[in-house]
Each structure stands twice: as C-alpha cells, then as structure tokens.
Design a protein around this motif. Structure first.
Motif, PDB file in Angstrom:
ATOM      1  N   ALA A 130       0.844  -1.196   0.000  1.00 24.09           N
ATOM      2  CA  ALA A 130       0.000   0.000   0.000  1.00 24.09           C
ATOM      3  C   ALA A 130       0.877   1.242   0.000  1.00 24.09           C
ATOM      4  N   GLY A 131       1.730   1.332  -1.009  1.00 21.43           N
ATOM      5  CA  GLY A 131       2.662   2.453  -1.088  1.00 21.43           C
ATOM      6  C   GLY A 131       2.286   3.398  -2.214  1.00 21.43           C
ATOM      7  N   TYR A 132       2.751   4.624  -2.073  1.00 19.75           N
ATOM      8  CA  TYR A 132       2.361   5.645  -3.031  1.00 19.75           C
ATOM      9  C   TYR A 132       2.861   5.319  -4.438  1.00 19.75           C
ATOM     10  N   SER A 133       3.980   4.586  -4.517  1.00 15.94           N
ATOM     11  CA  SER A 133       4.526   4.267  -5.846  1.00 15.94           C
ATOM     12  C   SER A 133       3.531   3.446  -6.671  1.00 15.94           C
ATOM     13  N   ASN A 134       2.758   2.598  -6.017  1.00 15.16           N
ATOM     14  CA  ASN A 134       1.769   1.812  -6.750  1.00 15.16           C
ATOM     15  C   ASN A 134       0.615   2.675  -7.255  1.00 15.16           C
ATOM     16  N   ILE A 135       0.297   3.714  -6.497  1.00 14.51           N
ATOM     17  CA  ILE A 135      -0.731   4.654  -6.957  1.00 14.51           C
ATOM     18  C   ILE A 135      -0.246   5.373  -8.213  1.00 14.51           C
ATOM     19  N   GLU A 136       1.013   5.797  -8.172  1.00 14.54           N
ATOM     20  CA  GLU A 136       1.578   6.495  -9.337  1.00 14.54           C
ATOM     21  C   GLU A 136       1.600   5.596 -10.569  1.00 14.54           C
ATOM     22  N   LEU A 137       1.982   4.327 -10.359  1.00  8.72           N
ATOM     23  CA  LEU A 137       2.007   3.372 -11.463  1.00  8.72           C
ATOM     24  C   LEU A 137       0.639   3.275 -12.133  1.00  8.72           C
ATOM     25  N   LEU A 138      -0.367   3.076 -11.305  1.00  7.47           N
ATOM     26  CA  LEU A 138      -1.718   2.893 -11.842  1.00  7.47           C
ATOM     27  C   LEU A 138      -2.234   4.196 -12.459  1.00  7.47           C
ATOM     28  N   ARG A 139      -2.022   5.292 -11.754  1.00  5.54           N
ATOM     29  CA  ARG A 139      -2.503   6.597 -12.250  1.00  5.54           C
ATOM     30  C   ARG A 139      -1.906   6.906 -13.627  1.00  5.54           C
ATOM     31  N   ASP A 140      -0.597   6.668 -13.758  1.00  2.16           N
ATOM     32  CA  ASP A 140       0.063   6.994 -15.023  1.00  2.16           C
ATOM     33  C   ASP A 140      -0.398   6.071 -16.148  1.00  2.16           C
ATOM     34  N   HIS A 141      -0.739   4.835 -15.773  1.00  2.00           N
ATOM     35  CA  HIS A 141      -1.276   3.928 -16.791  1.00  2.00           C
ATOM     36  C   HIS A 141      -2.662   4.391 -17.250  1.00  2.00           C
ATOM     37  N   LEU A 142      -3.456   4.838 -16.287  1.00  2.00           N
ATOM     38  CA  LEU A 142      -4.848   5.206 -16.592  1.00  2.00           C
ATOM     39  C   LEU A 142      -4.974   6.552 -17.290  1.00  2.00           C
ATOM     40  N   ALA A 143      -4.058   7.461 -16.960  1.00  2.00           N
ATOM     41  CA  ALA A 143      -4.210   8.867 -17.380  1.00  2.00           C
ATOM     42  C   ALA A 143      -4.583   9.031 -18.856  1.00  2.00           C
ATOM     43  N   PRO A 144      -3.865   8.369 -19.792  1.00  3.94           N
ATOM     44  CA  PRO A 144      -4.204   8.598 -21.210  1.00  3.94           C
ATOM     45  C   PRO A 144      -5.406   7.788 -21.693  1.00  3.94           C
ATOM     46  N   LEU A 145      -5.959   6.926 -20.838  1.00  7.94           N
ATOM     47  CA  LEU A 145      -7.026   6.023 -21.282  1.00  7.94           C
ATOM     48  C   LEU A 145      -8.401   6.612 -21.006  1.00  7.94           C
ATOM     49  N   ASP A 146      -9.284   6.427 -21.945  1.00 10.49           N
ATOM     50  CA  ASP A 146     -10.668   6.861 -21.740  1.00 10.49           C
ATOM     51  C   ASP A 146     -11.477   5.635 -21.311  1.00 10.49           C
ATOM     52  N   ALA A 147     -11.383   5.309 -20.020  1.00  8.21           N
ATOM     53  CA  ALA A 147     -12.080   4.126 -19.511  1.00  8.21           C
ATOM     54  C   ALA A 147     -12.280   4.269 -18.004  1.00  8.21           C
ATOM     55  N   VAL A 148     -13.353   3.666 -17.516  1.00  8.06           N
ATOM     56  CA  VAL A 148     -13.674   3.727 -16.081  1.00  8.06           C
ATOM     57  C   VAL A 148     -13.198   2.439 -15.405  1.00  8.06           C
ATOM     58  N   VAL A 149     -12.541   2.598 -14.257  1.00  8.01           N
ATOM     59  CA  VAL A 149     -11.979   1.438 -13.560  1.00  8.01           C
ATOM     60  C   VAL A 149     -13.065   0.610 -12.873  1.00  8.01           C
ATOM     61  N   VAL A 150     -12.982  -0.704 -13.093  1.00  5.87           N
ATOM     62  CA  VAL A 150     -13.715  -1.668 -12.274  1.00  5.87           C
ATOM     63  C   VAL A 150     -12.638  -2.443 -11.510  1.00  5.87           C
ATOM     64  N   ALA A 151     -12.449  -2.101 -10.229  1.00  5.53           N
ATOM     65  CA  ALA A 151     -11.424  -2.777  -9.429  1.00  5.53           C
ATOM     66  C   ALA A 151     -12.000  -4.068  -8.873  1.00  5.53           C
ATOM     67  N   ILE A 152     -11.231  -5.141  -8.971  1.00  9.78           N
ATOM     68  CA  ILE A 152     -11.600  -6.403  -8.316  1.00  9.78           C
ATOM     69  C   ILE A 152     -10.601  -6.538  -7.177  1.00  9.78           C
TER      70      ILE A 152
END
Ligand SMILES: [Zn+2]
Length: 452
Positions: A83-105
C-alpha cells in the motif's frame, strides 16, 4: 430492513451511488456499471489472485451488459501488493491517457490504490469486493505509505460497490479475521464518542451513529461461523464494514468508526510494526488487539467514582504546553515525533480550561458511566470472539513485548487529536493508575494468555 439501512446510508453518502450486496451478485457488475457510467468503456484493475478468482465472471457480466472493455491492468498477485504511493503512481500513469472507467476487483490494499489513483485523476470508479477484510470499501480516503510513514490520503469513495458474499465467504480466513478486528473496535469507539459528546467536544450525529452501531452487534455475533466461511455470517460482517465506510463518508471523518483502539494500530503502523512480513501485519489484527486493550481500560475506569475526582490535584499535575511537548518528544522516536507533537498540541488545553473540563466530568460522571456501560461489551468477551475468529488478542502474537504494550497506552494517546477515553484519563491524571491496575496481579493483562 437491511436494504432500508443501505438506502438510508446512500442518501447521506457523498460519493457512493450504488451498492449491491448478496450471494452470487458478482454477475451484476455490468448492470451497476451501465447504471453509473452509461456507455463509457471499462478497464478491469486487479491482481493475479483477484483476477483469477473473479476476472472471468466480472468480464462476462460487463460484456453481457454491452460494456466495451479495454485490456485489464494487473498488479502482480504475489508478493502481496504494497500500500505504497509508488503503486498509486504506477496505476494513475497507466490510466491517465485512457478513456475508460476502472472496475477494481479488490480487497483492502488494491482498493485503496485504485481509489487514490482515480481520486488524483478526478475520476469515478467502482469496486467488486473480494474479502470482508476492512471498512475501507465505502470510505473516502485511503491508508497509504507515503514519504516513509502511513497516512490517510483523501480521495473519494467508489461510486459503486458490488459485494458478492459467496466470494467473500470463500476468502482466506486471515482476511475475514482482520475484517472482524476492524469492525469490533466500533464497540469501544462508540464509548469514546459518547464521552466526547457528553463533554461537549464532539457531538454525536444520531443518523451516522445508527449506520455504524445499528447493525454492529448482529454483525459480530457469529465469529465461529465466520471462521468456518459461512455465507450468512459473512453477510453481517460485510454489511457492517460497508455501513461503517458509508458512515465515515457521510460524516467526512473516521470518528464514527475509529476510537482509541484504532490509535493503538495507527501508532504501531507509524512504528512500522510487522511491515516487513509478507503479507504485512494487517490493520484489523492490530485494531483487534487495540480493542481488547481499550475495553479492559474502560473496565478499570468504570470501577472509579469520578464524582469525587480531586480537581485541584489534577490541575496541579497538569503540564504546561512546553512540558507537554517535551513529554511527547521523550517517548517517541523517528518519523512519529513531529506528527505526535502536532496532534498532541492541537488538543492541548491550558490549566484553566482543564479545570472547567474536569468539573464537567465530575458533574456528568454518573450519566457518562451509565451510557458507556450500556455501549461496551466485556473485554473478556471481545477477546473470546476475536480468538474464535482467528484474530490477534495478545501482544506476544505480533512480537510486541509486554513492556512496549504497556507504554502503548500513553503513547497512542499522543498521535491523534481525536478525544477518547485516553484523553479523559490523561486529563484526570488517572491514566497511569488505571494502566498499572491492568498489569498488576489479578489485572486483565497480568492474567491474559495468548490463544492456545
Ligand atoms: Zn480500521
């Protein structure tokens, strides 16, 4: 009854608009998605384990609802997601250019990561829960390690929550036990809020109170069934945890769901206790032990008659602001020191204010004691339930010495400005006396044994 409670909770929730809870409801993910997000595209975010368990059914449900999906984003399933901030950055940067809504499992950590990544992007998302392991599903904010220490980052709760009880009941018992530990603290946390309410520090919001305390006893009533993975018991636990999250969302603070027992856990988290284990020592295991610690302290307090409190003596013993800061610095180290100083001084009262408060405590003590008694459950019963479900009830189980555990009573009081029983005891100059009784011959912690 239950559906009404959830409907009421959704009315006061600021972020969450849809909740589906029940056996086998994972296949409703698609319907919830289209209700919330119309014809937007979806991206599943999961880890190897949650994707293997539920990726198929969720994807199928989205497809049947006519939702277009893009390539899922998968964190590695093992070792456990940090639960570290680096994982948030990883996911955020992956999502940023995408036009899609997250469904987290997801359960705890992965949901927190998804919550913050979406929060930083200013986007809504939904979650399909995989374990009844914490009250964070419906809560705003996430518990994340950033700049070396654990903190609550503020980010909106999910717009939609799908809680499939068949899946949750089949989750590892470790996760259910940790959810139980997180939930059971709402018992003494309620007593903390009662004290704060009576002293005019933080009034109880009756609607929010009902969301947490209403379903609580029932949700905690079958630890043996939970350990056995029974669906009906899991329902109560999952519902209780989700309701607590909604209460925090409505109140915009964790007060309804977090008292002094949580402060034990927060202190140990700040001290990085068990962080190097895989999986790391869970939030709910620490909170469960904190619950027994505080419930037993309440029991000692309730043997005292505070109508005879010696106000002059307590005021005479009260430290100045500078002395209080020195006290905090003397007992903490590392990253804990500065936040502890800030939090302690935020709730510091001067001698005159202290005198006024102690007078109120004296006058109101019969009422306070009666309300607190009605709220609490015996510490021995709480311990027995936690033992049954497989949670933690003794410091030796998590590598904490009795000496460190004993010191936690005074140190935990310093790390949050929230007023709890620990503050009442510090202000009345009774904390050391009460803690001494807990560890003296015949006291709760002198007698307590780790589970066999
Ligand atoms: Zn918690």
């Amino acid at each position: 009854m239950t559906d009404n409670l959830i409907a009421t909770a959704l009315e006061s929730a600021t972020d969450t608009r849809s909740i589906v809870i029940g056996k086998g409801v994972a296949d409703q993910a698609g319907r919830v998605f289209t209700e919330l997000f119309g014809d937007r595209r979806a991206i599943i975010v999961a880890d190897g384990n949650t994707f293997a368990a539920m990726g198929g059914v969720v994807a199928e449900s989205l497809r049947e609802a006519g939702v277009e999906m893009i390539e899922p984003y998968l964190f590695p399933g093992s070792p456990t997601l940090y639960a570290g901030y680096s994982n948030i950055e990883l996911l955020r940067d992956h999502l940023a250019p995408l036009d899609a809504v997250v469904v987290a499992i997801a359960s705890g950590t992965l949901n927190d990561v998804a919550k913050c990544a979406n929060g930083e992007l200013g986007r809504e998302y939904m979650v399909v829960g995989t374990a009844a392991s914490m009250d964070g599903y419906a809560a705003y904010g996430a518990s994340i390690t950033k700049d070396g220490f654990k903190q609550t980052l503020s980010c909106p709760a999910p717009a939609g929550i799908v809680a499939d009880l068949t899946v949750m009941a089949a989750a590892p018992t470790r996760l259910t036990a940790t959810g139980y530990g997180d939930l059971i603290e709402k018992v003494p946390a309620g007593a903390d809020w009662i004290i704060s309410d009576e002293l005019g520090i933080e009034a109880i919001d009756e609607n929010v109170w009902a969301l947490v305390q209403g379903p609580l006893r029932e949700a905690l009533s079958d630890p043996a069934g939970l350990r056995a993975g029974e669906g009906d018991s899991t329902y109560g636990l999952a519902e209780g945890l989700i309701m607590s999250g909604l209460a925090m969302q409505a109140y915009q603070s964790s007060r309804p769901a977090s008292g002094a027992g949580h402060q034990f856990s927060h202190l140990w988290e700040m001290e990085k206790l068990g962080m190097d284990q895989d999986p790391p020592l869970s939030h709910g295991f620490k909170v469960g032990l904190g619950t027994v610690a505080i419930a037993s302290l309440f029991e000692v307090l309730l043997t005292k008659d505070l109508t005879t409190l010696d106000v002059d003596a307590a005021v005479a013993a009260w430290p100045t602001r500078e002395e209080m800061e020195a006290r905090v610095r003397a007992v903490h180290s590392g990253d804990v020191v500065e936040p502890a100083v800030t939090e302690t001084l935020a709730k510091y009262v001067d001698a005159q204010e202290l005198r006024a408060r102690l007078k109120v405590i004296k006058e109101k003590w019969p009422v306070i004691a009666e309300r607190v008694r009605a709220q609490l459950l015996p510490a021995a019963d709480l311990k027995a339930s936690l033992d049954t479900v497989g949670a933690v009830t003794h410091p030796s189980q998590i590598g904490v010495t009795m000496d460190r555990f004993r010191q936690t009573y005074s140190r935990a009081q310093m790390i949050r400005r929230r007023y709890t029983v620990l503050d009442l005891l510090v202000e009345a100059n009774l904390l050391d006396e009460c803690v001494d009784e807990l560890f003296a011959e015949g006291g709760f912690w002198a007698e307590s044994q780790p589970p066999a």
